[in-house]
Design an enzyme around this catalytic site. Structure first.
Site, PDB file in Angstrom:
ATOM      1  CG  ASP A   1      -2.216   0.818   0.945  1.00 32.22           C
ATOM      2  OD1 ASP A   1      -2.239   1.611  -0.029  1.00 32.22           O
ATOM      3  OD2 ASP A   1      -3.180   0.700   1.724  1.00 32.22           O
TER       4      ASP A   1
ATOM      5  CB  ALA B   1     -12.837   5.385   1.487  1.00 34.71           C
TER       6      ALA B   1
ATOM      7  CB  CYS C   1      -9.928 -22.967  19.753  1.00 35.62           C
ATOM      8  SG  CYS C   1      -9.921 -21.212  19.332  1.00 35.62           S
TER       9      CYS C   1
HETATM   10  N1  GUN Z   1      -6.571   0.770   3.115  1.00 37.52           N
HETATM   11  C1  GUN Z   1      -7.837   0.816   3.577  1.00 37.52           C
HETATM   12  N2  GUN Z   1      -8.583   1.667   2.815  1.00 37.52           N
HETATM   13  C2  GUN Z   1      -7.772   2.142   1.853  1.00 37.52           C
HETATM   14  C3  GUN Z   1      -7.975   3.062   0.752  1.00 37.52           C
HETATM   15  O1  GUN Z   1      -9.058   3.585   0.523  1.00 37.52           O
HETATM   16  N3  GUN Z   1      -6.867   3.311  -0.029  1.00 37.52           N
HETATM   17  C4  GUN Z   1      -5.654   2.731   0.205  1.00 37.52           C
HETATM   18  N4  GUN Z   1      -4.637   3.017  -0.625  1.00 37.52           N
HETATM   19  N5  GUN Z   1      -5.448   1.865   1.224  1.00 37.52           N
HETATM   20  C5  GUN Z   1      -6.493   1.595   2.033  1.00 37.52           C
HETATM   21 ZN    ZN Z   2      -9.832 -21.094  17.095  1.00 38.64          ZN
END
Ligand code: GUN
Ligand code: ZN
Length: 497
Positions: A93, A196, A284
């Site tokens: 990311d 988002a 578990c």
């Molecule tokens: N991780 C969780 N939501 C988002 C997002 O909207 N954009 C990016 N780039 N990473 C995320």
């Molecule tokens: Zn478990």
């Protein structure tokens, strides 16, 4: 065509696919969940994810690596795979999530994608803007313009074999989500995360989540691999897969474990509230809740994180088998009974039955009627829409039970809740082999009555007799006036003319 994604099986809008990740020299079976690895705190070693959990791909954050002295040098020197000790596919990311959390980040798409490429990422991500729910339309539009520029910047960079994701934003505006999906699918980027949605999930707004995903999917084409950013709670995976999401990532297993929270397919439990574990994973099976409560912070967190991952991957396998068996919607129905937020999500999903119907296979195993919501499934809608293709004789008896033989009517068709009438020739075909309850509920009868009405309206020259004995008054009201309604007993007693 996107030639690095192959769909091998489908159910609802859900599918089993194969994502080719050329830089990793491998394919990843979808639906797949990519555990989030925080490069600073390895709750579970990535090598163990691979050997013990059969994880094929993980996701980590290139922004954190880049700005952390030590990590940056190691990543540039050794490459991400050696640094993390993981041979599978690694997605990175960009720092957009940090942007959403903290308001700003000091990196451009050009810089971060080049960095992701340099450290050996297999799937990179540009700097999109995760617009939160409920902002003004102007805000959502101007953020989306920035995200679309980031996609253009990403397309302009030579990143060799690395795949690049094209996030889809648009906040809570379905038309913007759809437009963003169409725009993303029009780029030459490779993986399509819907972004988002974390604030929606945190606030249990699953109907809004479904609207956002359904809208984005309308814009994306069927052959786009779709990632749901930040989603990975086991209770919502079946719902998200049924909408057509293929990839998930989640920090939930680790973040929840830190707060002593235990994931299940019907929500989250606090360790303190458990006397028994409803799970047979290795953790578990070997411990009681009381024993885990006794552990020191670090091992307790690790044990809970491991359970959390086990239950998540177990659910993912269950989902894949349900797609194979054609029972994914039954699984979603079951999950909707586990948590009210999932019930909201399921009903919102059924609002889009027509959209699901377009991708739902024509034939599967056996349709199970398991709740009033089953009456709104895509298969029911499909039958109602196709009733005008069936030709009817001059006089037709419609009956709920077995049809009496005889020549009083030209033909007798069965009326099966929730589908309604169908000709005998189709009795052995999907979905009319359905397993339905002995006592149909009101929703099933109403849907069957809608089927009767559609057939009657499409065949003005046919004389219809409907023989039903125990229909709800509201269902009878939906049957057009020109249909003769009789009791089946009376017809049977009268016998053939
Ligand atoms: N991780 C969780 N939501 C988002 C997002 O909207 N954009 C990016 N780039 N990473 C995320
Ligand atoms: Zn478990």
């Amino acid at each position: 065509m996107r030639d690095h994604f192959e769909i091998r099986d489908a159910d609802g809008a859900g599918r089993i696919g194969r994502l080719e990740v050329p830089r990793a020299g491998r394919t990843v079976e979808t639906p797949a969940l990519l555990p989030v690895i925080n490069p600073n705190t390895l709750t579970i070693e990535p090598s163990r994810l691979e050997s013990e959990f059969d994880v094929e791909a993980l996701i980590t954050n290139s922004y954190i690596i880049r700005r952390t002295e030590g990590l940056r040098e190691r990543a540039l020197d050794e490459g991400l795979h050696d640094m993390l000790g993981f041979d599978g596919a690694i997605m990175t990311d960009s720092g957009s999530f940090q942007l959403a959390e903290y308001g700003e980040i000091d990196v451009t798409t050009d810089e971060i994608l080049r960095f992701q490429h340099e450290i050996g990422s297999d799937i990179g991500t540009p700097v999109d803007i995760p617009t939160p729910p409920d902002v003004s339309r102007e805000q959502a539009e101007s953020d989306l313009a920035v995200t679309e520029q980031a996609l253009a910047d990403a397309e302009a960079i030579d990143v060799g074999e690395m795949l690049v994701s094209a996030p889809v934003q648009g906040a809570t505006y379905p038309d913007l989500r759809e437009q963003a999906g169409r725009h993303a699918a029009g780029t030459d980027l490779d993986v399509f995360p819907i972004g988002a949605v974390v604030p929606m999930m945190n606030n249990y707004r699953y109907a809004d989540l479904v609207e956002a995903v359904a809208a984005a999917k309308r814009g994306l084409s069927t052959d786009c691999p779709v990632h749901l950013f930040g989603a990975g709670h086991p209770m919502m995976l079946a719902l998200a897969v049924a909408l057509g999401c293929d990839l998930f990532d989640s920090a939930a297993y680790a973040l929840y474990a830190r707060d002593d929270r235990y994931l299940t397919v019907s929500g989250t439990r606090h360790l303190d509230d458990l006397d028994y574990f409803p799970c047979s994973c290795p953790i578990c099976a070997a411990h009681t809740p009381a024993e885990i409560r006794e552990e020191a912070d670090e091992p307790r967190e690790r044990l809970l994180a491991e359970h959390n991952l086990h239950v998540t991957f177990e659910e993912l396998r269950r989902i894949k088998q349900a797609i194979r068996s054609g029972t994914l919607l039954e699984l979603v129905d079951r999950r909707a009974r586990g948590h009210p937020a999932m019930y909201d999500g399921y009903r919102a999903l059924l609002d889009h039955a027509a959209q699901l119907e377009r991708e739902d296979p024509i034939s599967k195993g056996t349709f199970f009627y398991t709740s009033p919501e089953s009456a709104r499934r895509p298969e029911v809608l499909r039958h109602h829409e196709r009733l005008d293709r069936l030709s009817t004789p001059e006089s037709l008896l419609l009956t709920e039970a077995g049809a009496p033989d005889g020549d009083e009517y030209d033909a007798a068709w069965r009326v099966l809740p929730p589908f309604g009438p169908f000709p005998r020739e189709l009795a052995d075909s999907y979905p009319f082999t359905a397993a339905v309850p002995e006592q149909p509920d009101r929703a099933g009868q109403l849907a069957a009555a809608d089927g009767v009405r559609a057939l009657v309206e499409a065949n003005p020259d046919t004389e219809f007799t409907l023989a039903i004995d125990e229909w709800h008054a509201d269902a009878r009201k939906r049957v057009p006036d020109r249909v003769t309604v009789e009791s089946l007993r009376a017809i049977q007693q009268r016998g053939p003319e």
